[in-house]
Design an enzyme around this catalytic site. Structure first.
Site, PDB file in Angstrom:
ATOM      1  N   MET A  36      48.532  86.641  61.090  1.00 26.31           N
ATOM      2  CA  MET A  36      48.258  88.039  60.751  1.00 26.31           C
ATOM      3  C   MET A  36      47.326  88.632  61.807  1.00 26.31           C
ATOM      4  SD  MET A  36      48.402  88.402  56.663  1.00 26.31           S
ATOM      5  CE  MET A  36      46.727  87.953  56.302  1.00 26.31           C
ATOM      6  N   GLY A  37      47.280  88.018  62.991  1.00 22.55           N
ATOM      7  CA  GLY A  37      46.459  88.550  64.071  1.00 22.55           C
ATOM      8  C   GLY A  37      44.991  88.243  63.864  1.00 22.55           C
ATOM      9  N   HIS A  40      41.679  83.647  66.370  1.00 18.90           N
ATOM     10  CA  HIS A  40      40.489  82.883  66.718  1.00 18.90           C
ATOM     11  C   HIS A  40      40.928  81.500  67.205  1.00 18.90           C
ATOM     12  CE1 HIS A  40      41.275  80.996  62.892  1.00 18.90           C
ATOM     13  NE2 HIS A  40      41.067  82.123  62.232  1.00 18.90           N
ATOM     14  N   GLY A  42      41.172  78.741  65.821  1.00 24.77           N
ATOM     15  CA  GLY A  42      42.101  78.033  64.931  1.00 24.77           C
ATOM     16  C   GLY A  42      43.551  78.401  65.250  1.00 24.77           C
ATOM     17  N   HIS A  43      43.805  79.700  65.483  1.00 25.35           N
ATOM     18  CA  HIS A  43      45.163  80.120  65.844  1.00 25.35           C
ATOM     19  C   HIS A  43      45.562  79.536  67.199  1.00 25.35           C
ATOM     20  CE1 HIS A  43      43.930  83.610  63.178  1.00 25.35           C
ATOM     21  NE2 HIS A  43      45.051  83.217  62.612  1.00 25.35           N
ATOM     22  N   GLU A 155      46.071  73.905  58.299  1.00 31.90           N
ATOM     23  CA  GLU A 155      45.788  73.188  57.040  1.00 31.90           C
ATOM     24  C   GLU A 155      44.670  73.850  56.249  1.00 31.90           C
ATOM     25  OE1 GLU A 155      45.086  69.075  57.952  1.00 31.90           O
ATOM     26  OE2 GLU A 155      47.240  68.639  58.055  1.00 31.90           O
ATOM     27  N   LYS A 156      43.993  74.858  56.812  1.00 30.06           N
ATOM     28  CA  LYS A 156      42.932  75.513  56.037  1.00 30.06           C
ATOM     29  C   LYS A 156      43.535  76.127  54.766  1.00 30.06           C
ATOM     30  CE  LYS A 156      40.831  79.462  56.964  1.00 30.06           C
ATOM     31  NZ  LYS A 156      40.847  80.215  55.684  1.00 30.06           N
ATOM     32  N   SER A 193      39.612  84.509  59.913  1.00 30.77           N
ATOM     33  CA  SER A 193      39.431  85.910  60.334  1.00 30.77           C
ATOM     34  C   SER A 193      38.448  86.605  59.411  1.00 30.77           C
ATOM     35  CB  SER A 193      40.767  86.647  60.301  1.00 30.77           C
ATOM     36  OG  SER A 193      41.704  85.936  61.062  1.00 30.77           O
TER      37      SER A 193
HETATM   38  O1  PAF Z   1      48.194  82.320  57.025  1.00 31.64           O
HETATM   39  C1  PAF Z   1      48.516  83.459  57.397  1.00 31.64           C
HETATM   40  O2  PAF Z   1      47.996  83.994  58.395  1.00 31.64           O
HETATM   41  C2  PAF Z   1      49.557  84.238  56.607  1.00 31.64           C
HETATM   42  O3  PAF Z   1      49.465  83.982  55.244  1.00 31.64           O
HETATM   43  C3  PAF Z   1      50.995  84.017  57.125  1.00 31.64           C
HETATM   44  C4  PAF Z   1      51.448  82.571  56.967  1.00 31.64           C
HETATM   45  C5  PAF Z   1      51.083  84.418  58.589  1.00 31.64           C
HETATM   46  C6  PAF Z   1      51.973  84.885  56.329  1.00 31.64           C
HETATM   47  O4  PAF Z   1      51.643  86.232  56.407  1.00 31.64           O
END
Ligand code: PAF
Length: 292
Positions: A36-37, A40, A42-43, A155-156, A193
């Site tokens: 969802m943008g 950080h 983690g992404h 996994e969070k 986030s």
């Molecule tokens: O974990 C997220 O960021 C959201 O729940 C996801 C999996 C992208 C779905 O909108």
């Protein structure tokens, strides 16, 4: 190969399909990292793992309205598209960003729902009953639109990960789902986030959440009574200044069924996790830890 140029952006399902078809035509395997943008570290760990698993990495950025209740933070959810694209460029591993609008994902007349029972019940669903239906719907759509070989999730959001695994198995969606371990701040707080919402004082208190989870996980691993360990863990969170605890429970990883009583040593082949959601002011934090 790494490239630090800004990755191209597909803004509709049609554009995404055309771009992915071109990658496929060149013989590439494709990984999808749904987000969802407000990206950080983690992404970025998901992106790095994705690049190990496939030739090309697609990152989707979509703040999905169907997983927010009307009173939740959909409108104020942090949105920093150009910063996110620049972070992905700096990492140099993303080949395409998928950035659809709400109207592209849910056009006029949209009427379908997706609901996964069992693993979607209890834990986060108790206070966010709409959440997993919204996640299942958008993830089913993203997987269908991109058709990746592998999709990666942190996994969070452990319950979310298990809901997605169930969804993919039940609907025969031919994609591998990969869970990626939690990335933590030096004091143990899981990256999220929503950490950006915390005041300085709340941020200091937030680090008690992983510490309490680690203590409960240790006690359960030593064979202590799960109910007692969890109740005392909840007390510790309140003592640390948390305003509300939605849950602190031990569940089996595979199906999220509750672990009660004392966990016998012969149960170690059935991995379990301590999971919690707790509030500091208006900010809700979630975290989990394996029982070793
Ligand atoms: O974990 C997220 O960021 C959201 O729940 C996801 C999996 C992208 C779905 O909108």
């Amino acid at each position: 190969m790494k490239s630090t140029a800004l990755p191209p952006v597909a803004r509709s399902p049609g554009e995404l399909r055309a771009e992915v078809a071109a990658l496929r035509a060149a013989g590439a395997s494709v990984a999808l990292v749904p987000t969802m943008g407000s990206l950080h570290a983690g992404h970025l760990a998901l992106v790095r793992r994705a690049a190990e698993m496939a030739d090309k990495v697609v990152v989707s950025i979509f703040v999905n309205p169907t997983q927010f209740a009307p009173h939740e933070d959909f409108d104020s959810y942090p949105r920093h598209f150009e910063n996110d694209r620049a972070s992905l460029a700096a990492e140099g591993l993303t080949h395409l960003v998928y950035y659809p609008g709400v109207g592209d994902m849910y056009p006029e007349g949209f009427a379908t729902q997706v609901s996964v029972s069992g693993v979607s019940e209890g834990l986060c669903a108790t206070t966010r009953p709409h959440f997993f239906d919204g996640v299942a719907l958008v993830v089913a759509k993203l997987l269908n639109q991109c058709r990746p070989d592998v999709a990666l999730f942190g996994e969070k959001d452990f319950q979310q990960l298990q809901v997605i695994r169930r969804l993919v198995a039940d609907l025969d969606i031919g994609v591998r789902i990969e869970g990626v371990p939690i990335v933590r701040e030096p004091d143990g707080l899981a990256l999220s986030s929503r950490n950006a919402y915390l005041t300085e004082e709340q941020r200091a208190r937030a680090a008690h959440l992983p510490r309490v989870l680690a203590r409960v996980a240790g006690r359960v691993a030593m064979g202590e009574d799960v109910g007692i360990a969890c109740r005392e863990g909840i007390d510790e969170l309140f003592e640390a200044g948390f305003d509300k605890v939605d849950y602190l429970e031990v569940r089996r990883e595979a199906d999220l069924s509750p672990v009660l009583g004392r966990r016998a040593p012969d149960q170690t082949h059935r991995p379990a996790r301590v999971l919690a959601a707790a509030h500091l002011g208006r900010t809700r934090l979630i975290d989990n830890m394996p029982v070793q």
